[in-house]
Design a protein around this motif. Structure first.
Motif, PDB file in Angstrom:
ATOM      1  N   LEU A   6      17.403   3.037  -3.991  1.00 49.42           N
ATOM      2  CA  LEU A   6      17.858   1.646  -3.728  1.00 49.42           C
ATOM      3  C   LEU A   6      17.402   1.306  -2.630  1.00 49.42           C
ATOM      4  CD1 LEU A   6      21.928   3.898  -4.541  1.00 49.42           C
ATOM      5  CD2 LEU A   6      20.111   2.520  -5.662  1.00 49.42           C
ATOM      6  N   GLU A   7      17.074   0.516  -2.756  1.00 51.19           N
ATOM      7  CA  GLU A   7      16.212  -0.625  -1.718  1.00 51.19           C
ATOM      8  C   GLU A   7      16.720  -1.918  -1.609  1.00 51.19           C
ATOM      9  OE1 GLU A   7      11.874  -2.073  -0.317  1.00 51.19           O
ATOM     10  OE2 GLU A   7      12.026  -0.488  -2.073  1.00 51.19           O
ATOM     11  N   SER A   8      17.286  -2.160  -0.355  1.00 47.33           N
ATOM     12  CA  SER A   8      17.060  -3.549  -0.159  1.00 47.33           C
ATOM     13  C   SER A   8      16.342  -3.820   1.502  1.00 47.33           C
ATOM     14  CB  SER A   8      18.744  -3.860   0.376  1.00 47.33           C
ATOM     15  OG  SER A   8      18.993  -3.750   1.908  1.00 47.33           O
ATOM     16  N   CYS A   9      16.252  -5.001   0.984  1.00 43.63           N
ATOM     17  CA  CYS A   9      15.494  -5.663   2.789  1.00 43.63           C
ATOM     18  C   CYS A   9      15.677  -5.160   3.677  1.00 43.63           C
ATOM     19  CB  CYS A   9      15.429  -7.181   2.727  1.00 43.63           C
ATOM     20  SG  CYS A   9      17.269  -7.899   3.339  1.00 43.63           S
ATOM     21  N   TRP A  10      16.681  -4.481   4.081  1.00 40.66           N
ATOM     22  CA  TRP A  10      17.080  -3.852   5.332  1.00 40.66           C
ATOM     23  C   TRP A  10      17.335  -2.144   5.460  1.00 40.66           C
ATOM     24  CZ3 TRP A  10      21.008  -8.422   6.665  1.00 40.66           C
ATOM     25  CH2 TRP A  10      20.928  -9.533   7.077  1.00 40.66           C
ATOM     26  N   GLY A  11      17.567  -1.039   4.049  1.00 38.88           N
ATOM     27  CA  GLY A  11      17.935  -0.027   3.944  1.00 38.88           C
ATOM     28  C   GLY A  11      17.130   0.630   2.519  1.00 38.88           C
ATOM     29  N   VAL A  12      17.250   1.985   2.648  1.00 38.17           N
ATOM     30  CA  VAL A  12      16.776   2.305   1.041  1.00 38.17           C
ATOM     31  C   VAL A  12      17.348   3.992   1.826  1.00 38.17           C
ATOM     32  CG1 VAL A  12      14.833   3.811   2.407  1.00 38.17           C
ATOM     33  CG2 VAL A  12      14.414   3.087   0.347  1.00 38.17           C
ATOM     34  N   TYR A  13      18.101   4.107  -0.156  1.00 36.36           N
ATOM     35  CA  TYR A  13      18.985   5.046  -0.536  1.00 36.36           C
ATOM     36  C   TYR A  13      17.882   5.957  -1.625  1.00 36.36           C
ATOM     37  CZ  TYR A  13      23.356   3.745   1.122  1.00 36.36           C
ATOM     38  OH  TYR A  13      24.735   2.968   1.652  1.00 36.36           O
ATOM     39  N   ALA A  14      17.221   7.407  -1.614  1.00 31.89           N
ATOM     40  CA  ALA A  14      17.069   8.122  -2.125  1.00 31.89           C
ATOM     41  C   ALA A  14      17.619   9.722  -2.713  1.00 31.89           C
ATOM     42  CB  ALA A  14      15.658   8.581  -1.320  1.00 31.89           C
ATOM     43  N   PHE A  67      17.920   3.169   7.175  1.00 26.51           N
ATOM     44  CA  PHE A  67      17.847   1.585   7.818  1.00 26.51           C
ATOM     45  C   PHE A  67      15.982   1.853   8.127  1.00 26.51           C
ATOM     46  CE2 PHE A  67      21.454   1.796   9.841  1.00 26.51           C
ATOM     47  CZ  PHE A  67      22.716   1.487   8.411  1.00 26.51           C
ATOM     48  N   LYS A  68      15.785   0.163   7.972  1.00 25.04           N
ATOM     49  CA  LYS A  68      14.130   0.029   7.730  1.00 25.04           C
ATOM     50  C   LYS A  68      13.892   0.113   8.917  1.00 25.04           C
ATOM     51  CE  LYS A  68      12.313  -1.545   2.860  1.00 25.04           C
ATOM     52  NZ  LYS A  68      12.280  -2.702   1.950  1.00 25.04           N
ATOM     53  N   GLU A  69      13.163  -0.755   9.368  1.00 23.81           N
ATOM     54  CA  GLU A  69      12.640  -1.448  10.838  1.00 23.81           C
ATOM     55  C   GLU A  69      12.798  -3.389  11.509  1.00 23.81           C
ATOM     56  OE1 GLU A  69       8.905  -1.405  14.243  1.00 23.81           O
ATOM     57  OE2 GLU A  69       8.428  -1.416  12.013  1.00 23.81           O
ATOM     58  N   SER A  70      13.160  -3.418   9.756  1.00 24.57           N
ATOM     59  CA  SER A  70      13.467  -4.978   9.739  1.00 24.57           C
ATOM     60  C   SER A  70      14.777  -5.167   9.835  1.00 24.57           C
ATOM     61  CB  SER A  70      13.369  -5.412   8.373  1.00 24.57           C
ATOM     62  OG  SER A  70      13.497  -4.582   7.480  1.00 24.57           O
ATOM     63  N   ALA A  71      15.792  -3.536   9.814  1.00 23.87           N
ATOM     64  CA  ALA A  71      17.769  -3.460   9.911  1.00 23.87           C
ATOM     65  C   ALA A  71      17.696  -3.818  11.838  1.00 23.87           C
ATOM     66  CB  ALA A  71      17.981  -2.832   9.777  1.00 23.87           C
ATOM     67  N   GLY A  72      16.440  -4.062  12.350  1.00 24.84           N
ATOM     68  CA  GLY A  72      16.704  -3.989  13.806  1.00 24.84           C
ATOM     69  C   GLY A  72      17.100  -2.970  14.399  1.00 24.84           C
TER      70      GLY A  72
END
Length: 288
Positions: free
Chosen positions: A156-164, A36-41
């Motif tokens: 694969l990237e969204s505003c809340w997460g990233v896959y590599a 998750f990105k930090e923006s996911a909360g």
């Protein structure tokens, strides 16, 4: 084409996508690292392995449209096996407290599909966007692009997460902690733009002599104090520093907003973006 194409194929995305390794012991396609990105909360990052200084979660996409987990090992007894690899339900390593004891958390189903034109984003060929459903609800679309570090991988990237499609770098290497503790290296600081409104994280030298020279007023001092409470990250590659990523809450604000107010299905298409958004908004508000 293979090195520059930004769309992903079924064979490249799916663990069971290539017929050539179907009968090989231990055979399989891509195993994706996820965080998750930090923006996911905090509700999501607090139990995410990567944010807890472990290896990133490992997930696989299957051709039947489902997503399964390889790591961490799930607590369930009904894991699906593919050529010797155990595939668990996503997040099935978690427990919940019930009747004063820890029990496995309820299963969460994850599914995926390709979309051509998500809300807020431009039309692109098949394989450029992946829409993921978590627990029966669409989450903001994942944008497909090539890894910028030259390994021919995909992210694969969204505003809340990233896959590599490769191993993600760890969050905080131990050696780097020692470097920062001794006052060497670099750190991150929140800066104001020239217009005084926009803020962004930038790398600065950790030089105590000019620690306060570029701060303006108590507000910047407050930002600095907040920064000191953040996790220190090493700039290994573009998947550690979120400031280097391309998808954020601004580029996907409609999808993020719809999810947060309870929308189940996110609309597609920008031809009548306002109408699509309004319709989804009304449906979500009716379900509240």
């Amino acid at each position: 084409d293979a090195a520059t194409r930004k769309e992903i194929s079924f064979e490249e995305l799916c663990f069971d996508g290539s017929p050539s390794n179907k009968d090989e012991a231990g055979g399989g396609g891509a195993i994706w690292s996820f965080r998750f990105k930090e923006s996911a909360g905090r509700d999501w990052t607090s139990w995410d392995p990567w944010w807890n200084r472990q290896s990133a979660r490992k997930l696989v996409f299957l051709r039947d449209g489902t997503i399964r987990q390889v790591y961490p090992k799930g607590l369930e007894s009904s894991a699906k096996e593919y050529n010797g690899t155990l595939l668990y339900h996503v997040f099935s390593e978690r427990t919940v407290r019930r009747d004063q004891e820890e029990v496995p958390a309820p299963q969460i189903q994850m599914k995926w599909r390709f979309v051509n034109r998500p809300l807020d984003l431009v039309n692109r060929p098949l394989g450029a966007y992946v829409r993921i459903t978590v627990g029966g609800r669409d989450v903001p679309t994942y944008v497909v692009r090539r890894s910028p570090n030259g390994n021919w991988g995909f992210i694969l990237e969204s505003c809340w997460g990233v896959y590599a499609s490769f191993e993600l770098a760890p969050q905080v290497p131990t050696a780097f902690h020692s470097t920062v503790a001794m006052g060497r290296g670099s750190r991150r600081r929140l800066r104001r733009a020239r217009n005084g409104q926009d803020r962004r994280w930038v790398n600065i030298a950790d030089d105590s002599d000019d620690d306060d020279s570029d701060r303006s007023g108590d507000e910047d001092g407050e930002f600095e104090r907040e920064e000191r409470t953040r996790n220190v990250r090493r700039r290994i590659d573009l998947f550690v520093e979120e400031s280097s990523m391309t998808q954020d809450g601004y580029s996907q604000w409609r999808e993020a907003l719809l999810y947060n107010i309870g929308a189940v299905t996110l609309p597609e298409g920008n031809g009548d973006a306002t109408g699509e958004f309004d319709h989804a908004w009304q449906n979500a508000m009716m379900m509240r």
